[in-house]
Structure formats: C-alpha cells, structure tokens
Design a protein around this motif. Structure first.
Motif, PDB file in Angstrom:
ATOM      1  N   TYR A 294     -21.157 -95.294-108.469  1.00 28.71           N
ATOM      2  CA  TYR A 294     -20.764 -96.449-109.266  1.00 28.71           C
ATOM      3  C   TYR A 294     -20.665 -96.022-110.721  1.00 28.71           C
ATOM      4  N   ARG A 295     -20.234 -96.943-111.580  1.00 30.20           N
ATOM      5  CA  ARG A 295     -19.887 -96.613-112.971  1.00 30.20           C
ATOM      6  C   ARG A 295     -18.957 -95.397-112.993  1.00 30.20           C
ATOM      7  N   GLY A 323     -13.806-108.349-116.263  1.00 28.47           N
ATOM      8  CA  GLY A 323     -13.192-107.893-115.020  1.00 28.47           C
ATOM      9  C   GLY A 323     -11.876-107.187-115.278  1.00 28.47           C
ATOM     10  N   GLU A 324     -11.440-106.390-114.283  1.00 31.97           N
ATOM     11  CA  GLU A 324     -10.214-105.603-114.412  1.00 31.97           C
ATOM     12  C   GLU A 324      -8.985-106.497-114.620  1.00 31.97           C
ATOM     13  N   LEU A 339     -14.466-103.011-120.875  1.00 31.85           N
ATOM     14  CA  LEU A 339     -14.877-103.668-119.634  1.00 31.85           C
ATOM     15  C   LEU A 339     -16.389-103.823-119.594  1.00 31.85           C
ATOM     16  N   ARG A 341     -19.180-104.804-116.993  1.00 33.18           N
ATOM     17  CA  ARG A 341     -19.492-105.081-115.594  1.00 33.18           C
ATOM     18  C   ARG A 341     -20.815-105.823-115.500  1.00 33.18           C
ATOM     19  N   GLU A 344     -24.163-104.472-116.828  1.00 31.02           N
ATOM     20  CA  GLU A 344     -23.853-103.268-117.582  1.00 31.02           C
ATOM     21  C   GLU A 344     -23.113-103.631-118.865  1.00 31.02           C
ATOM     22  N   GLY A 522     -15.217-111.518-113.889  1.00 31.83           N
ATOM     23  CA  GLY A 522     -16.381-110.893-113.276  1.00 31.83           C
ATOM     24  C   GLY A 522     -17.338-111.868-112.618  1.00 31.83           C
TER      25      GLY A 522
END
Length: 530
Positions: A294-295, A323-324, A339, A341, A344, A522
């Motif tokens: 991840y990340r 979010g993307e 971004l 998350r 994070e 997100g």
C-alpha cells in the motif's frame, strides 16, 4: 555543554535535522546525479525526516496528559517507524534503515551512540541489494568506524568523532564513484546524511556544527543539466508492504531480477520497498504476491529527467483531495492536487512540494480538511519564504474546495480572486457520511460499531442504520436553512442507484434546488449545499 542521549535529545535531533534539511534541500537536489539524476534527493530526505519528526511528536503528545515522559526507547522507535512509513526515494529509504539500526541499539539499556551508529551502518548495507561505494553508505560506514574508535563510553565523544569523519568521508565520494567525479559533486545522499548527523551532534553536545563550504564550491553539474543515462530503468517504484520475512526474501530475489537500486528496509512484518524498474506493474505484482502493498508510488523518470525548464505562470491553485476521481476533476480545472488517503493526511512538506510543482508566482492553497489547517499554514509560510505569494483559504471539506475552484479566475487580481473563492467556500455548508468503528458518545447520542454517522459542519447530527436513508436525513437538515445547489461526491464503487435516489430526493422535495454529482471521493459520501 553535552546533553544525555535521551528522549528529549531525540526530539531535538529530529527538529534540528528537519531544519538543516530544509535549508539544504535545494542544494542537495541540485547535486543529485546518482543513482538517477532526478533532482529530488534533498526533498526525499526532508519528507522522510518530517515523517520521523511527526511520529516523535505524537509520542510526546501521548504523554502530555500524564505525569510520565517518554523514554529513550519510545522516542527512537517512533523516529525509526515514522521514517519507515514516510521514506521517499532511494536515500530516504536508506536513511530509514539507518535510523532503524540505531533504534535497535538505543532501545536497549546498555546501548550507546557508538554501537548504535555501527549497527545503523551495518543494517543499511544489508538492506541494499548491491551496495556502492561513494554513496550515503560510505559516509555512514566511515562515521560509524570513527565513533567506535573514539570509544563507547561517552555519547558526545562518539558523535563528535562520527560527525567529523562524516565530513571528510563526504569529500572523498567524488573519488569513489565515477559519476560524481565527472559531475564534480559530492554524493547528494551523503550530504543529506551529514546534515542529519550534524543535527545529532548539536542535540548531544549543545554546540552547532561548524559551517561547511557549499557543495557548489565543487565544479557543479546539477541534476537538471547532467546528461541522463537513457539505458536506465524508466520507473521508480516504492511502497509499504505487510509481509513476513520469508516472503520478503523471495521478493528481494524477484525484484533484483527486474531492476536495480533495490532497497528493502524494515522488519517485524512492515517493510518499505524501493526499486528502479522498466516494468512498474511487475514490481507491484511482486509485492502483491509477497503480502499487502500500500501507499504505492510510481515515478516515471523520463518525465522527471527530461522536462524542459518552464517559465513560471502567474497564478495556480493547489488543492488537497480525498480520492483519485476528485484529483482528476480538480486537475481538469487547472489545480495541482495532493491526494489524502484515509488515515494518511499529507505532511507539510508534501504541500510545499505541490506548491513548487505548480510553478507559479501566486498560489491559492485549499486544504479541504479542518485537521490540515496547521499543516497547510506551515506549508504556506515555507513557500512564502521561498518567494511565492500564497493565500490559504481555510476550506474544511472537498465540497468547499470544489465551490472555491468553480469561481476561480486566474485573470482577476489576486486579492479579488481570493475573496471570491473564499466567499464561495464560506457559502457552502458541508456534510459527510461515515461508518462508526466503535461504540462512542456523539453529539447525536451513543453510536455502535457499524452505525452510519451523518456529520454536518464536522459534528455528528444523525445516527442511522443505512447509508441512503441517513443521507436523505442529512440533506433535509442541511436544506432546511435554504440552498440553491447540492453537490454530492460519491466514492468509486458506491452502491448502485445511490446517486439517483439522492438526486430524486432533492428534486422531489426542493424544486428550486439543483444537484450536481461527482465520483471519486474518499468518504462514503460528501455533501455540499450552496
């Protein structure tokens, strides 16, 4: 006067290292020619240490409510863990392992600075698939040897010897690595490590390290002008990985066959993986086979290395997005995005980097999260110190950021544009739906794990059993004060029909209110009412 190497000294060390790398970041970036001339070693080291410092501050904050203070073991382990999860680039990943090696020793009662530096150098070399002399590894090894020779009984003496030898070892790197000699520079990673060791020297001895001549005293060929090796791998891939040691051993072997500059650091089930490859997908797939990556960050070197210098634009917007999908939407509107998350949040260094990427004389910064207000303020202040005019609009939600971006006009006077964007954001009430993770008391009563929470302006206003019904209740409460436009931001993979149901709910109950729907947020649902 000398200070004991305790938790407070570690905290001071982190702060001083961050300051030092902040001062030297651009210079280190400029001399970065190995392993890839992408001009980001100083930035990567800064972001790595920023993550370490944030973790140490979190440990101290956890003790503020009690009478106890963190011990040395708590502080150094937090520093190492923070560096591990925030490591960037080749040098940042190696620095994370150096700190982990030190933590292994300083976390024990009988471990001192000399032994910690020795273990750090050893563990860093073990983490690199093919160690090369003339790099950060050489500087670390020389410093460790000097500390050990100075004696293990006195931390200040050991650190002083280590720093002095690191200075001379750095000057030796152009003669050890041909690419450095051709460019006429010292190793960028080694210079960054020297800044970190200088901070440790000051934290332990109480004396600031002597000023060193700039690396630009060498006949510098900067990373932006150094000819690129066209035959090298096209991508840098870096990710955190949850996996056991056996799986990581297999992963090392596979990644070593895919590319170069392989560094795998960490342990106890959590690893930071860094590699340069031509097939980025294969590198990520290898991580999936080993455990849970991840990340994931993938950088295309061609884009980083061959971009022509461009003239600054007059104005830009930098927006944090959850979010993307929203990142794409904001990018289409001309914004530079960062971004965020779940769990994070971006660090101030990441926001500063985004401001630099925007390459503008004037920047409007939209944090889009109440909890990012201090981080964004620190980033804005740093960017102002670098000569950028920054206006921070205190947006608390992505829907407020969307509203601000919708009225942005770069041809307006800067102050007028900021006022218009601030007014649009302030006129947007915001809501959010979330799922409770545990039983807790809220302003709307007691919720249980799994309950759907409807938040308005950051406070829990509704506790419901399902997403759609709770969203309708939140919409009704927000629209009871009036409104002309409802903005709904749904995550990718939202329940089929949810958007249609909520749009129909608004249309049937509030005839004069329009609805606009975006995907790629997100949270389970973001709501804005203008």
């Amino acid at each position: 006067m000398p200070q004991p190497l305790d938790a407070l000294a570690v905290r001071t060390w982190c702060s001083l290292a961050l300051e030092a790398l902040g001062r030297e970041r651009e210079e280190i970036d400029a001399i970065n020619v190995y392993p890839v001339a992408d001009g980001d070693t100083g930035t990567n080291l800064y972001l790595t240490v920023e993550s370490a410092a944030r973790a140490v501050e979190a440990v101290f904050a956890a003790y503020e409510t009690g009478s106890d203070a963190p011990g040395l073991a708590d502080a150094v382990r937090a520093m190492a863990h923070g560096a591990l999860i925030g490591a960037r680039g080749n040098s940042g990943t190696i620095l994370a392992q150096l700190l982990r090696g030190m933590a292994e020793v300083l976390g024990e009662r009988d471990g001192g600075a000399a032994e910690a530096l020795r273990r750090a150098a050893e563990s860093a070399r073990e983490a690199v698939a093919h160690p090369v002399e003339g790099t950060i590894l050489s500087v670390a090894s020389a410093a460790a040897e000097a500390a050990h020779a100075a004696g293990a009984g006195d931390d200040a003496t050991a650190v002083t010897a280590a720093y002095a030898r690191a200075c001379s070892a750095l000057e030796e790197t152009p003669g050890q690595l041909e690419v450095l000699g051709r460019a006429g520079v010292v190793d960028a990673g080694g210079q960054g490590l020297l800044a970190v060791l200088g901070a440790l020297f000051e934290a332990v001895t109480g004396d600031a390290p002597a000023a060193r001549p700039s690396s630009r005293a060498h006949p510098v060929v900067s990373a932006t002008t150094e000819p690129c090796d066209e035959s090298g791998p096209a991508f840098e891939v870096i990710y955190l990985l949850e996996a056991d040691e056996a799986a990581v051993t297999r992963l090392r072997s596979r990644l070593d066959g895919l590319g170069d500059s392989l560094v795998v650091v960490g342990g106890d089930g959590l690893w930071n993986v860094h590699v340069h490859v031509d097939d980025a997908g294969a590198a990520v797939e290898a991580g999936v086979e080993a455990g849970r990556p991840y990340r994931i960050r993938i950088t295309h070197f061609a884009a980083a290395e061959h971009t022509e210098p461009r003239e600054r634009v007059q104005r830009a917007v930098v927006a944090v997005v959850p979010g993307e999908g929203l990142a794409g939407l904001c990018a289409e509107a001309g914004a530079t995005t960062v971004l965020a998350r779940p769990g994070e949040p971006p660090a101030s260094g990441e926001l500063v980097e985004a401001i630099r990427r925007a390459h503008a004389r004037e920047v409007v910064l939209l944090p889009n999260d109440f909890d990012l207000r201090h981080t964004a303020a620190a980033a804005a202040e740093q960017a102002r110190d670098e000569g950028v005019r920054v206006a921070l609009i205190p947006t608390r939600s992505a829907v407020q950021g969307i509203a601000a971006l919708a009225v942005h006009e770069p041809d307006r006077r800067f102050d007028e544009d900021v006022v218009a964007m601030t007014s649009a954001a302030g006129a947007t009430r915001y809501g959010e739906l979330a799922v409770a993770e545990r039983q807790s008391f809220t302003s709307a009563g007691v919720c249980q794990a799994g309950d759907v929470l409807g938040l308005i302006e950051g406070d829990v206003a509704v506790i419901g059993a399902d997403l759609a019904t709770t969203a309708e209740t939140v919409l009704d409460r927000m629209l009871s004060a009036g409104g002309e436009l409802v903005t709904l931001v749904l995550p990718d993979g939202a329940a089929e029909g949810l958007a249609d149901r909520l749009e129909a709910h608004v249309r049937s109950g509030y005839l004069a209110v329009d609805t606009v729907i975006y995907h790629g947020g997100g949270a389970p649902l973001l709501i804005g009412v203008e």
